[in-house]
Design a protein around this motif. Sequence first.
Motif, PDB file in Angstrom:
ATOM      1  N   VAL A 152       4.266  12.820 -11.688  1.00 60.37           N
ATOM      2  CA  VAL A 152       4.414  12.452 -10.278  1.00 60.37           C
ATOM      3  C   VAL A 152       5.783  12.946  -9.826  1.00 60.37           C
ATOM      4  N   LEU A 153       5.791  13.857  -8.859  1.00 63.30           N
ATOM      5  CA  LEU A 153       7.034  14.479  -8.406  1.00 63.30           C
ATOM      6  C   LEU A 153       7.679  13.730  -7.241  1.00 63.30           C
ATOM      7  N   LEU A 154       6.859  13.031  -6.434  1.00 63.19           N
ATOM      8  CA  LEU A 154       7.377  12.352  -5.253  1.00 63.19           C
ATOM      9  C   LEU A 154       6.431  11.212  -4.894  1.00 63.19           C
ATOM     10  N   TYR A 183      -0.342  18.816  -5.830  1.00 63.85           N
ATOM     11  CA  TYR A 183      -1.299  18.269  -4.882  1.00 63.85           C
ATOM     12  C   TYR A 183      -0.710  17.023  -4.226  1.00 63.85           C
ATOM     13  N   ARG A 184      -0.983  16.853  -2.934  1.00 58.20           N
ATOM     14  CA  ARG A 184      -0.605  15.639  -2.210  1.00 58.20           C
ATOM     15  C   ARG A 184      -1.817  14.732  -2.234  1.00 58.20           C
ATOM     16  N   VAL A 185      -1.669  13.530  -2.804  1.00 58.92           N
ATOM     17  CA  VAL A 185      -2.818  12.657  -3.009  1.00 58.92           C
ATOM     18  C   VAL A 185      -2.569  11.277  -2.423  1.00 58.92           C
ATOM     19  N   MET A 236       0.842  -1.189   0.000  1.00 55.08           N
ATOM     20  CA  MET A 236       0.000   0.000   0.000  1.00 55.08           C
ATOM     21  C   MET A 236       0.876   1.238   0.000  1.00 55.08           C
ATOM     22  N   LEU A 237       0.653   2.118  -0.968  1.00 58.37           N
ATOM     23  CA  LEU A 237       1.431   3.340  -1.052  1.00 58.37           C
ATOM     24  C   LEU A 237       0.936   4.363  -0.041  1.00 58.37           C
ATOM     25  N   GLY A 238       1.857   5.122   0.525  1.00 53.91           N
ATOM     26  CA  GLY A 238       1.492   6.156   1.475  1.00 53.91           C
ATOM     27  C   GLY A 238       0.821   7.326   0.796  1.00 53.91           C
ATOM     28  N   TYR A 239       1.594   8.068   0.001  1.00 53.69           N
ATOM     29  CA  TYR A 239       1.039   9.212  -0.713  1.00 53.69           C
ATOM     30  C   TYR A 239       1.942   9.555  -1.881  1.00 53.69           C
ATOM     31  N   ALA A 240       1.459  10.447  -2.734  1.00 54.49           N
ATOM     32  CA  ALA A 240       2.237  10.925  -3.872  1.00 54.49           C
ATOM     33  C   ALA A 240       1.969  12.410  -4.025  1.00 54.49           C
ATOM     34  N   ILE A 241       2.924  13.115  -4.606  1.00 55.26           N
ATOM     35  CA  ILE A 241       2.729  14.518  -4.952  1.00 55.26           C
ATOM     36  C   ILE A 241       2.704  14.601  -6.467  1.00 55.26           C
ATOM     37  N   ILE A 242       1.583  15.124  -7.011  1.00 57.02           N
ATOM     38  CA  ILE A 242       1.418  15.218  -8.455  1.00 57.02           C
ATOM     39  C   ILE A 242       1.308  16.676  -8.856  1.00 57.02           C
TER      40      ILE A 242
END
Length: 105
Positions: free
Chosen positions: A40-42, A14-16, A1-7
């Motif tokens: 996707v930046l992070l 946005y942090r999603v 399960m992924l924590g979060y991503a910044i797009i």
Amino acid sequence: MLGYAIIETGGKQYRVTPGDVLKVEKINGNPGDVVTLDRVLLISDEQGVKVGNPTVPGAYVEASIKSHGKDKKVIVFKFKNKTNYQRFKGHRQPYSEIEILSVKY
């Protein structure tokens, strides 16, 4: 399960996480369509944080378009004193409401 991503979409970041509902600048497509956001930046997950340069290679976010609409009106009023100059203008920014389905890496 992924924590979060910044797009990045529409010039904003946005942090999603899966399940989030966002209002972003208008995306082409009809309500119900699934779109792929590949800027996707992070990405943060249980293995750690992966930071792109400028994007993470091979990472993307799948989102479903829920609806389209227009934001509240923003008033633009220009005025110059003693020269009889006035300009009045309104602007309504179109937006898309999207739901994040998954973050893939």
